[in-house]
Write a protein that holds these residues in place. Structure first.
Motif, short mmCIF file in Angstrom:
data_model
loop_
_atom_site.label_atom_id
_atom_site.label_comp_id
_atom_site.label_asym_id
_atom_site.label_seq_id
_atom_site.Cartn_x
_atom_site.Cartn_y
_atom_site.Cartn_z
N ARG A 48 45.42 -7.36 -29.63
CA ARG A 48 44.17 -8.06 -29.26
C ARG A 48 43.11 -7.14 -28.68
NH1 ARG A 48 46.89 -13.66 -26.86
NH2 ARG A 48 47.82 -14.29 -28.86
N ARG A 49 43.53 -5.94 -28.26
CA ARG A 49 42.55 -4.95 -27.80
C ARG A 49 41.58 -4.59 -28.91
NH1 ARG A 49 45.99 -0.84 -26.06
NH2 ARG A 49 46.00 -0.06 -28.21
N ASP A 50 42.04 -4.67 -30.15
CA ASP A 50 41.23 -4.27 -31.29
C ASP A 50 40.60 -5.44 -32.03
OD1 ASP A 50 41.48 -1.51 -31.07
OD2 ASP A 50 43.41 -1.50 -32.10
N ILE A 51 40.66 -6.65 -31.44
CA ILE A 51 40.11 -7.84 -32.10
C ILE A 51 39.06 -8.49 -31.21
CG2 ILE A 51 40.65 -10.15 -32.99
CD1 ILE A 51 43.46 -9.15 -33.64
N GLY A 52 37.90 -8.80 -31.78
CA GLY A 52 36.86 -9.54 -31.08
C GLY A 52 36.59 -10.84 -31.82
N ILE A 53 36.38 -11.92 -31.07
CA ILE A 53 36.23 -13.24 -31.68
C ILE A 53 34.97 -13.91 -31.15
CG2 ILE A 53 37.31 -15.50 -32.02
CD1 ILE A 53 40.02 -14.19 -31.48
N VAL A 54 34.17 -14.45 -32.07
CA VAL A 54 33.03 -15.30 -31.70
C VAL A 54 33.21 -16.61 -32.44
CG1 VAL A 54 30.53 -15.58 -31.64
CG2 VAL A 54 31.51 -13.29 -31.41
N THR A 55 33.32 -17.70 -31.68
CA THR A 55 33.52 -19.01 -32.30
C THR A 55 32.31 -19.91 -32.06
OG1 THR A 55 34.55 -19.96 -30.32
CG2 THR A 55 36.01 -18.84 -31.89
N GLN A 56 32.35 -21.09 -32.65
CA GLN A 56 31.29 -22.08 -32.45
C GLN A 56 31.21 -22.48 -30.98
OE1 GLN A 56 31.72 -25.43 -35.04
NE2 GLN A 56 30.26 -26.68 -33.94
N GLU A 57 32.37 -22.57 -30.33
CA GLU A 57 32.44 -22.91 -28.91
C GLU A 57 32.50 -21.63 -28.10
OE1 GLU A 57 32.44 -25.10 -25.51
OE2 GLU A 57 32.33 -25.95 -27.53
#
Length: 235
Positions: free
Chosen positions: A72-81
């Motif tokens: 998860r250090r290498d993953i970024g997430i942008v969601t609707q919420e």
């Protein structure tokens, strides 16, 4: 993804025999009707869930063999919420990187087209945004979320309906912010509005838990199949 199947509890199968490859640095878009399995695909990458069968690999490693921290250090997430805390803008941004300096915060905010807005607030980066960021508009919250991911500087980016609930003006500002965010990263993008993914390197059409088509926008349009039907319905 190698022959991945996934079911939520005892409910219907969410994914069935899903196989695809996204190359490093590519923008891969997932389109299809609600409930088709697009979000489930992206949630298997950071190990929010494990597949019942098949494998999800990152750089050739089965994600189940990696520690959650390293993955998860290498993953970024942008969601609707967008998830913001009852804290200052600066501390909400530093959730991605606690040691970040104010100059680094501002650089990320500039790239996300939100620095001028923050500077216009009486307390600037020390402004408290309220629980879940209720003092900000939807577009402002989304741009803060993008700035936070920029600050994290992940190798893999997941965008899940990041602009679907915004008006056209806010969506245009978010689209401008997404450019520098996706630069040089492997991006998995889910969007109901096809205009946001027309330039993707590869588009996967998901229906009833299966990938039924894949290719670039021109190739899929010429095929005159499921993607073409989705496209002509919107345009």
């Amino acid at each position: 993804f190698e022959d991945v199947a996934f079911t939520y509890g005892n409910e219907r199968t969410a994914l069935e025999n899903v196989t695809f490859t996204v190359q490093p640095g590519q923008v891969a878009a997932f389109v299809g009707p609600s409930g088709a399995g697009k979000t489930t695909i992206t949630q298997l990458v950071p190990r929010f869930y494990h597949p019942q069968s098949g494998r999800v690999l990152v750089d050739g490693h089965d994600v189940r063999t990696l520690t959650l921290e390293s993955l998860r250090r290498d993953i970024g997430i942008v969601t609707q919420e967008t998830y913001l805390f009852h804290d200052t803008i600066a501390n909400n941004l530093r959730y991605a990187r606690p040691e970040a300096t104010i100059d680094e915060l501002r650089a990320a905010a500039r790239a996300a087209n939100i620095d001028d807005f923050i500077g216009s607030l009486p307390d600037g980066y020390e402004t408290v945004v309220g629980e879940r960021g209720h003092k900000l508009s939807g577009g402002e919250r989304q741009r803060l979320a993008i700035a936070r991911v920029l600050l994290k500087d992940p190798r893999i980016l997941i965008l899940d309906e990041a602009t679907s609930s915004l008006d056209s003006h806010s969506e245009a500002a978010i689209q401008a912010a997404l450019g520098p965010l996706m630069q040089g990263r492997t991006s998995l993008v889910i969007a109901h509005r096809l205009s946001t993914i027309l330039s993707a390197d590869v588009i996967f059409v998901v229906e009833r838990g299966r990938i039924v088509e894949s290719g670039t926008h021109p190739v899929l349009l010429a095929r005159n199949g499921a993607y073409a039907r989705l496209y002509h319905r919107q345009f």
